[in-house]
Write an enzyme that holds these catalytic residues in place. Structure first.
Site, PDB file in Angstrom:
ATOM      1  N   HIS A 141      -5.765   2.224   5.731  1.00  0.00           N
ATOM      2  CA  HIS A 141      -5.100   1.246   6.595  1.00  0.00           C
ATOM      3  C   HIS A 141      -4.468   0.108   5.798  1.00  0.00           C
ATOM      4  O   HIS A 141      -5.099  -0.475   4.919  1.00  0.00           O
ATOM      5  CB  HIS A 141      -6.119   0.635   7.570  1.00  0.00           C
ATOM      6  CG  HIS A 141      -6.459   1.530   8.725  1.00  0.00           C
ATOM      7  ND1 HIS A 141      -7.645   1.422   9.430  1.00  0.00           N
ATOM      8  CD2 HIS A 141      -5.770   2.536   9.308  1.00  0.00           C
ATOM      9  CE1 HIS A 141      -7.664   2.323  10.387  1.00  0.00           C
ATOM     10  NE2 HIS A 141      -6.542   3.010  10.333  1.00  0.00           N
ATOM     11  N   GLU A 142      -3.227  -0.223   6.141  1.00  0.00           N
ATOM     12  CA  GLU A 142      -2.513  -1.379   5.569  1.00  0.00           C
ATOM     13  C   GLU A 142      -2.418  -1.350   4.055  1.00  0.00           C
ATOM     14  O   GLU A 142      -2.490  -2.382   3.398  1.00  0.00           O
ATOM     15  CB  GLU A 142      -3.153  -2.698   6.037  1.00  0.00           C
ATOM     16  CG  GLU A 142      -3.188  -2.869   7.534  1.00  0.00           C
ATOM     17  CD  GLU A 142      -1.825  -2.637   8.177  1.00  0.00           C
ATOM     18  OE1 GLU A 142      -0.817  -3.026   7.588  1.00  0.00           O
ATOM     19  OE2 GLU A 142      -1.789  -2.035   9.260  1.00  0.00           O
ATOM     20  N   GLY A 143      -2.265  -0.177   3.499  1.00  0.00           N
ATOM     21  CA  GLY A 143      -2.037  -0.070   2.056  1.00  0.00           C
ATOM     22  C   GLY A 143      -3.249   0.446   1.315  1.00  0.00           C
ATOM     23  O   GLY A 143      -4.329  -0.116   1.407  1.00  0.00           O
ATOM     24  N   GLN A 150      -2.667  -1.878  -3.186  1.00  0.00           N
ATOM     25  CA  GLN A 150      -3.237  -3.223  -3.294  1.00  0.00           C
ATOM     26  C   GLN A 150      -3.448  -3.614  -4.760  1.00  0.00           C
ATOM     27  O   GLN A 150      -3.215  -4.768  -5.151  1.00  0.00           O
ATOM     28  CB  GLN A 150      -4.569  -3.301  -2.540  1.00  0.00           C
ATOM     29  CG  GLN A 150      -4.492  -2.939  -1.069  1.00  0.00           C
ATOM     30  CD  GLN A 150      -3.593  -3.862  -0.273  1.00  0.00           C
ATOM     31  OE1 GLN A 150      -3.412  -5.021  -0.618  1.00  0.00           O
ATOM     32  NE2 GLN A 150      -3.011  -3.341   0.793  1.00  0.00           N
TER      33      GLN A 150
END
Length: 610
Positions: free
Chosen positions: A457-459, A464
């Site tokens: 999720h979200e990268g 990151q």
């Protein structure tokens, strides 16, 4: 076991959030109003979310050919959450908000994530509306954002595509001007969108009257070609159902169609969709193409979307944390009540002695203490980041700028560290349950499945880590990293003064120095390919150093609160700190050598060798 005592300690004894009430924005609040919000969230999460966590896992969303069907419990939870006002908790009074500190909003939402993460508590809706409040026109704020904050409508973020995945520069969704006068539409320059968006959480349902999609797309150039790279991406607000300038439904469906539901290993209570934009299933005014309104400037869509993405990254970190804590609490309860095995004495085990509970075994204590160190530490990190958000919005100009830079550096850690280590906590929770942990008789296997998604999720970790080492520690000539180092060193200096913590403080100082040296060594040649080849081990070491700092700071607050160390909670926090410094922080010595040497083992291995 309740989450509330831990939250209360972190908020009031560690972060001192009551001090925020001295600021004009929060002047109407007090410890009493903060507690009332937490009480309400705890009650709704207990009554409307927790009892149905297994239900939504087994009764997955399904499409009946006309609409997506969800259990009634999900509808009831959504209504209770919207009625609580938490969707607009941090917003201005003028638009129906409570003007709560974001730290309190995040704390309240923690109860819902722990009770049932896949029922959801509005993270995407709030983030969608917050983006529009920051980058939208006055009409877009009034029509779309305010209806999301009220709970009347919900929101999504539509980034990824089937062929592009996380590579947003490769998105192919097109947006073309919608006829003469497209620029003068009261809701913003009007375009027609065509394309597909994949992995869209809450992309189709009947929970709310309307769904507001925020969609990344490219506007073709004069030759009809899409601009390569991310600089050509624009952002559009695309409602599922068309609306007028007063926010009322026109009765016409927009050309956004559900192509299919994705069935994931976890978060099964949340619809996850493939959406087709502009395929002609729901033509608008007799024409194919989803109607969308430009948000911000053409070609600046990713800049706008990062407002929502960064908020969502912290939200994912909190979700991972609370799933880890849910597993910890479940396995702790199990360990206290499960008799198995016998104590080991000087003469070994006595088979005739009564059984002991498994919590009395050293290795079970190790697994429980690891979970506590991972999850309660992660919760402290997420709340620290939330407190930085409040500082950024209400602090002095200098303090606000520092908070902004610290958030830039910490956001990759706040997202990825809990996603990795609170997942490990869930794995340990299964292990504590033994064979029963793998059955659906106990909730820990579901917690693991739900949490496994947060690494994506979200990268991903790789995204990151590249962001951290490739941008965040370098931005503003490294000023963000310097600010973080200064705060860590302040904690070190205070820790050295405490005999019980002095060794930890010195270990933290050494770890910080090692991470700093590794940062320089990674970039010694100035070659990004060499520097970033081992970005993930770098992020793991960086994250563990940050978490060691968090635990040392929390331990200092615990000693200040209970200098005699007589309270079990104080002993627990000091033990978790000791565990982290003895068992976890030494791991950075295994991660950093490949960063420092710019080891090319992985980067240079030819495909055929696999």
């Amino acid at each position: 076991m309740s989450l509330r005592p831990t939250l209360d300690f972190l908020l009031y004894q560690w972060l001192g959030v009551e001090s925020l009430t001295s600021r004009e924005r929060f002047a109407d609040h007090s410890r009493d109003t903060f507690d009332a919000v937490l009480d309400t969230c705890e009650r709704i999460a207990r009554d409307k979310y927790a009892p149905f966590n297994r239900l939504v896992d087994t009764q997955e969303p399904h499409f009946d050919g006309d609409k997506v069907i969800l259990p009634q419990a999900t509808h009831d939870a959504q209504k209770a959450y919207a009625d609580s006002g938490m969707l607009s908790a941090a917003q201005d009074y003028a638009i129906g908000g409570m003007q709560l500190p974001y730290t309190l909003e995040a704390s309240g939402n923690a109860f819902f994530a722990m009770a049932s993460v896949s029922i959801g508590s509005g993270m995407l809706t709030t983030g969608n509306a917050n983006l529009l409040m920051q980058h939208g026109t006055e009409a877009q704020k009034r029509v779309f954002a305010l209806n999301e904050f009220s709970g009347r409508w919900s929101g999504t973020m539509c980034l990824s595509e089937p062929q592009a995945g996380s590579s947003l520069s490769d998105v192919m969704t097109r947006a073309v001007p919608d006829g003469d006068g497209f620029e003068t539409d009261p809701l913003g320059p009007r375009y027609r969108l065509t394309g597909n968006k994949m992995w869209i959480s809450a992309g189709e349902h009947e929970l709310t009257e309307n769904i507001v999609h925020l969609v990344l797309a490219k506007i073709p150039d004069d030759n009809g070609k899409l601009v390569p790279g991310t600089r050509g991406i624009s952002l559009f607000v695309v409602p599922k159902k068309l609306v007028d300038v007063n926010g009322q439904l026109t009765g016409e469906r927009n050309d956004v169609a559900l192509a299919g539901l994705n069935h994931k290993c976890g978060w099964r209570g949340t619809t996850n969709t493939l959406l087709n934009f502009g395929e002609g299933k729901f033509p608008v005014k007799g024409q194919a193409g989803a109607v969308g309104y430009l948000v911000g400037q053409p070609g600046k869509g990713l800049h706008c979307m990062f407002h929502m993405m960064n908020e969502a990254r912290i939200g994912v970190g909190m979700a991972a944390t609370m799933l880890g804590l849910a597993g910890y609490h479940a396995s702790l309860e199990y360990a206290k009540n499960r008799p198995q095995g016998r104590a080991v004495g000087p003469a070994g085990k006595d088979a005739s002695a009564p059984q002991i509970r498994i919590i009395e075994h050293a290795d079970v204590k190790r697994m429980l203490l690891a979970q506590k160190a991972y999850c309660e530490g992660a919760l402290a990190l997420e709340l620290y980041c939330a407190r930085l958000v409040d500082e950024q919005h209400t602090g002095t100009p200098e303090a606000a700028d520092e908070a902004r830079l610290l958030l830039e550096v910490l956001t990759p850690i706040a997202k990825s560290w809990p996603s990795e280590w609170c997942l490990e906590a869930n794995s340990l929770a299964i292990q504590v349950h033994g064979g029963y942990g793998y059955t659906r008789d106990f909730p820990v296997e579901q917690y693991w499945r739900d949490n496994r998604l947060n690494m994506i999720h979200e990268g991903t970790h790789g995204i990151q880590a590249t962001d951290l080492l490739g941008r965040k520690v370098l931005m503003d000539n490294g000023r963000g990293l310097q600010l973080l180092a200064a705060r860590i060193n302040d904690t070190v200096q205070r820790g050295i003064q405490q005999p019980a913590l002095a060794a930890h403080a010195n270990a933290l100082a050494a770890a910080l120095q090692r991470v700093g040296a590794a940062t320089k060594a990674a970039w010694a040649t100035g070659n990004p390919a060499e520097a970033l080849a081992n970005a993930v081990p770098y992020m793991q070491a960086f994250g563990h150093t940050v978490m060691a700092w968090i635990w040392l700071d929390v331990a200092l607050a615990a000693l200040n609160h209970d200098a005699a160390q007589t309270q079990p909670t104080t002993l627990g926090r000091l033990a978790a700190t000791r565990y982290f410094f003895h068992y976890e922080l030494p791991k950075i010595a295994g991660w950093l050598p490949v960063v420092e040497s710019r080891d090319a083992t992985c980067a240079e291995l030819p495909e055929a060798a696999f």
